[in-house]
Design an enzyme around this catalytic site. Structure first.
Site, short mmCIF file in Angstrom:
data_model
loop_
_atom_site.label_atom_id
_atom_site.label_comp_id
_atom_site.label_asym_id
_atom_site.label_seq_id
_atom_site.Cartn_x
_atom_site.Cartn_y
_atom_site.Cartn_z
N GLU A 24 6.75 1.47 15.47
CA GLU A 24 7.40 1.63 14.60
C GLU A 24 7.44 3.45 14.82
O GLU A 24 6.81 3.59 15.58
CB GLU A 24 7.23 1.95 13.29
CG GLU A 24 7.25 -0.04 12.70
CD GLU A 24 8.51 -0.48 12.40
OE1 GLU A 24 9.17 0.65 12.71
OE2 GLU A 24 8.47 -1.85 12.11
N GLU B 55 3.33 -5.17 12.73
CA GLU B 55 2.23 -4.05 12.52
C GLU B 55 1.31 -4.46 11.63
O GLU B 55 1.34 -4.83 10.11
CB GLU B 55 2.71 -2.54 11.74
CG GLU B 55 3.75 -1.82 12.26
CD GLU B 55 3.53 -0.71 13.44
OE1 GLU B 55 2.57 -1.00 13.73
OE2 GLU B 55 4.58 -0.06 13.66
N ASN C 46 1.27 -1.76 -0.12
CA ASN C 46 0.11 0.13 0.12
C ASN C 46 0.42 1.31 0.11
O ASN C 46 0.30 2.18 -0.48
CB ASN C 46 -0.94 0.02 1.27
CG ASN C 46 -0.35 -0.13 2.42
OD1 ASN C 46 1.20 -0.19 2.65
ND2 ASN C 46 -1.30 0.33 3.48
N CYS D 168 -3.32 1.28 7.04
CA CYS D 168 -3.89 0.69 7.95
C CYS D 168 -4.75 0.94 9.04
O CYS D 168 -5.96 0.78 9.92
CB CYS D 168 -2.76 -0.47 8.31
SG CYS D 168 -1.60 0.58 8.63
P1 NAP Z 1 -0.30 -9.59 3.34
O1 NAP Z 1 -0.75 -10.42 2.54
O2 NAP Z 1 -0.23 -10.02 4.78
O3 NAP Z 1 1.45 -8.90 2.95
C1 NAP Z 1 2.41 -8.43 3.57
C2 NAP Z 1 3.65 -8.28 3.06
O4 NAP Z 1 3.83 -9.70 4.01
C3 NAP Z 1 4.04 -8.82 1.21
O5 NAP Z 1 5.11 -8.57 1.63
C4 NAP Z 1 3.54 -10.41 1.68
O6 NAP Z 1 4.83 -10.37 0.00
C5 NAP Z 1 4.44 -11.06 1.89
N1 NAP Z 1 3.93 -12.44 2.99
C6 NAP Z 1 2.86 -12.92 2.18
N2 NAP Z 1 2.77 -14.41 3.21
C7 NAP Z 1 4.37 -14.53 3.85
C8 NAP Z 1 5.00 -15.58 4.33
N3 NAP Z 1 4.13 -16.73 4.53
N4 NAP Z 1 6.04 -14.91 5.54
C9 NAP Z 1 6.65 -13.87 4.94
N5 NAP Z 1 5.91 -12.87 4.59
C10 NAP Z 1 4.84 -13.18 3.47
O7 NAP Z 1 -0.70 -7.44 3.61
P2 NAP Z 1 -1.24 -7.39 2.09
O8 NAP Z 1 -2.16 -7.97 1.61
O9 NAP Z 1 -0.06 -7.00 1.10
O10 NAP Z 1 -1.64 -6.14 3.02
C11 NAP Z 1 -2.57 -5.69 3.06
C12 NAP Z 1 -2.90 -5.62 4.50
O11 NAP Z 1 -1.51 -4.99 5.52
C13 NAP Z 1 -3.52 -5.37 5.30
O12 NAP Z 1 -4.62 -6.44 6.07
C14 NAP Z 1 -3.29 -4.02 6.04
O13 NAP Z 1 -4.40 -3.33 7.02
C15 NAP Z 1 -1.90 -4.37 6.47
N6 NAP Z 1 -1.31 -2.90 7.06
C16 NAP Z 1 -0.89 -2.92 7.78
C17 NAP Z 1 -0.21 -1.26 8.69
C18 NAP Z 1 0.44 -1.04 9.79
O14 NAP Z 1 1.95 -0.39 9.48
N7 NAP Z 1 -0.24 -1.70 10.41
C19 NAP Z 1 0.52 -0.82 7.36
C20 NAP Z 1 0.50 -0.64 6.36
C21 NAP Z 1 -0.83 -2.05 5.36
P3 NAP Z 1 3.57 -10.66 -0.89
O15 NAP Z 1 3.20 -9.74 -1.43
O16 NAP Z 1 4.99 -10.54 -2.25
O17 NAP Z 1 3.07 -12.10 -0.83
#
Ligand code: NAP
Ligand code: MG
Length: 475
Positions: free
Chosen positions: A454, A248, A150, A282
């Site tokens: 963070e 996070e 994002n 998020c």
């Molecule tokens: P995600 O699927 O959890 O992906 C986040 C990261 O983790 C990506 O680099 C992803 O790689 C990687 N990943 C996926 N499976 C993994 C595994 N088994 N082991 C290690 N890494 C792995 O999340 P998203 O769907 O991309 O992002 C949206 C989510 O992020 C939302 O729920 C949002 O709330 C959260 N978010 C939180 C914050 C915060 O600061 N709290 C900030 C931004 C987003 P790939 O994409 O290459 O598979």
């Protein structure tokens, strides 16, 4: 013909050891961006080993010198803003104004932590007269940083700057589909004088290499930003190795507007709070809790401001196709469960066609806090309006969530502002603002939104481990 992205390992571009590749997609057009390698477990091992080899040098670089290098990275981000904007725009389709803010904010993380390199010092502890006891904050060694799609550059900078300032070396894995800005950041950092191997970027999908990064025996801390499910998985792997973790995760943040609030400002900020980055934030304020006395006026203002968002101008697309499909599913579920669209909604979204993964911003009224749209994180431009009758009910509704990332309170009553802020289960509470929160303010969650912080001084300290040294001069 798109060009081929490579890993950044040991100070140079490295081809993947595997032949598996896929094409990135520009979410604003649906067209191809860059040819992405699917990194392998061997690539991860090579990045971690390079970080480990660099670690013994970087951790002993004089702190002011580390700070000067970080400041040089900040300057490099600013002077290469055009190239950063171009790759980030291709990967995310965001409006220019938002990209400009993110690039400047990314540079600011490096400026800020450059200035704090001397901060993680220790204490002298008074024990017995013939002893000198003191503490030191030391780096972990190799830190793995996993970021979502994002805010790719911004999230990378938020974690890398303090990790590097504390003397760690880093293996960064951005979300596969938006890797370009992270690779470019590492290239700029190398050119700015960061020693080879101190910041490595592996391009690859989480399902293929995520476990290998977290489980690698040389990785000593993980900072993860992303979904709850992946955070839980990483938590289990980290527990096996007994290494610390910053998580996070998501949010379903409550934005509480009392009857005495300045409705003009509250409406404007509430719209910014749920529509920034088309809701793919998020900390988005996606539950608007409004006192019944001002419900009609506030909802009318919010709907009016929401309609002023124009795709491709001040509204970006969903950054992935999967996210686009997921948001559409949520619209259908919300309406089946009885939410009433004031603007946008399922039908409005079905009626709009054209290239790109755009979603018509949607405000739902008449939402009950038990509905799916009020409980689950949508990560799209969707707001749920929930009405309350008194302060106790507002607090109860706000806290009745699995998440606890952010909350906001709108009121002219200072006593109420303090009282409610203290009762809210959230890592940060805004009063009479929907702050994008400065780099200096600690940021993180309660409950399913995660743990660890963070940003701020706490962000820097989280990349250090404390050692006590006790020297006897009795003998
Ligand atoms: P995600 O699927 O959890 O992906 C986040 C990261 O983790 C990506 O680099 C992803 O790689 C990687 N990943 C996926 N499976 C993994 C595994 N088994 N082991 C290690 N890494 C792995 O999340 P998203 O769907 O991309 O992002 C949206 C989510 O992020 C939302 O729920 C949002 O709330 C959260 N978010 C939180 C914050 C915060 O600061 N709290 C900030 C931004 C987003 P790939 O994409 O290459 O598979
Ligand atoms: Mg994912």
């Amino acid at each position: 013909m798109t060009h081929e992205l490579q890993h950044w390992i040991n100070g140079s571009a490295q081809a993947s050891s595997g032949s598996d590749r896929s094409s990135g997609t520009n979410p604003a057009t649906g067209g191809p961006t860059v040819d992405l390698p699917r990194g392998t477990v061997d690539d991860v091992d090579s990045a971690v080993r390079s970080a480990q080899a660099a670690s013994s040098g970087w951790r002993y670089v004089a702190s002011l010198e580390r700070g000067r290098t970080l400041a040089a990275i900040a300057a490099a981000i600013r002077s290469n803003a055009d190239e950063l904007r171009e790759v980030e725009k291709a990967d995310t389709g965001k409006p220019d104004a938002l990209l400009d803010w993110e690039i400047e904010n990314s540079a600011t993380y490096f400026d800020y932590y450059a200035a704090l390199v001397n901060l993680p010092v220790g204490d002298v502890i008074d024990t017995v007269p013939e002893e000198h006891a003191f503490t030191r904050r030391e780096p972990f060694g190799v830190v793995a940083i996993v970021t979502p799609w994002n805010l790719p550059l911004n999230q990378a900078a938020r974690a890398c700057a303090p990790a590097l300032a504390a003397g760690n070396s880093v293996v960064l894995k951005p979300a596969h589909t938006s890797s370009q800005s992270s690779v470019l950041l590492a290239r700029l950092a190398s050119a700015a004088g960061l020693p080879d191997g101190v910041l490595n970027v592996v391009v690859g999908s989480g399902s293929a290499i995520g476990d290998a990064i977290v489980s690698h025996p040389l990785v000593r801390k993980v900072a993860f930003t992303g979904s709850v499910g992946v955070g839980q998985r990483i938590g289990r792997l980290a527990a096996e190795k007994v290494i610390p973790l910053t998580l996070e995760l998501g949010g379903k943040s409550a934005n509480i507007v009392f009857g005495d609030a300045d409705l003009e400002v509250a409406a404007r900020e509430s719209v910014r709070g749920f529509l920034t980055n088309a809701g793919q934030v998020c900390s988005a304020g996606t539950r608007l809790l409004v006192h019944s006395s001002v419900h009609d006026e506030l909802v009318a203002r919010v709907a009016e401001l929401t309609r002023q968002h124009v795709r491709g101008e001040n509204l970006g697309p969903m950054i992935t196709r999967d996210q686009f499909d997921l948001v559409h599913q949520y619209l259908g579920t919300a309406e089946r469960e009885g939410a009433v669209p004031v603007t946008g909604g399922e039908a409005a979204n079905r009626a709009v066609s054209g290239p790109g993964f755009y979603v018509e911003p949607t405000v739902y009224d008449g939402v009950d806090n038990g509905m799916t749209i009020a409980r689950e994180e949508v990560f799209g431009p969707v707001l749920s309006v929930i009405t309350f009758e008194d302060e106790d009910e507002a607090v109860r509704l706000a806290n009745d969530s699995d998440f606890g990332l952010v909350a906001a309170v709108w009121t002219a009553d200072i006593s109420r502002a303090f009282r409610v802020s203290r009762q809210l289960e959230a890592g940060q509470v805004f009063v009479n603002t929907w702050s994008t929160a400065s780099v200096q303010t600690p940021f993180g969650g309660q409950k399913l939104s995660g743990y660890g912080r963070e940003k701020g001084i706490e962000g820097l300290l989280s990349y250090t481990q404390l050692k006590s040294i006790i020297i006897s001069y009795a003998h």
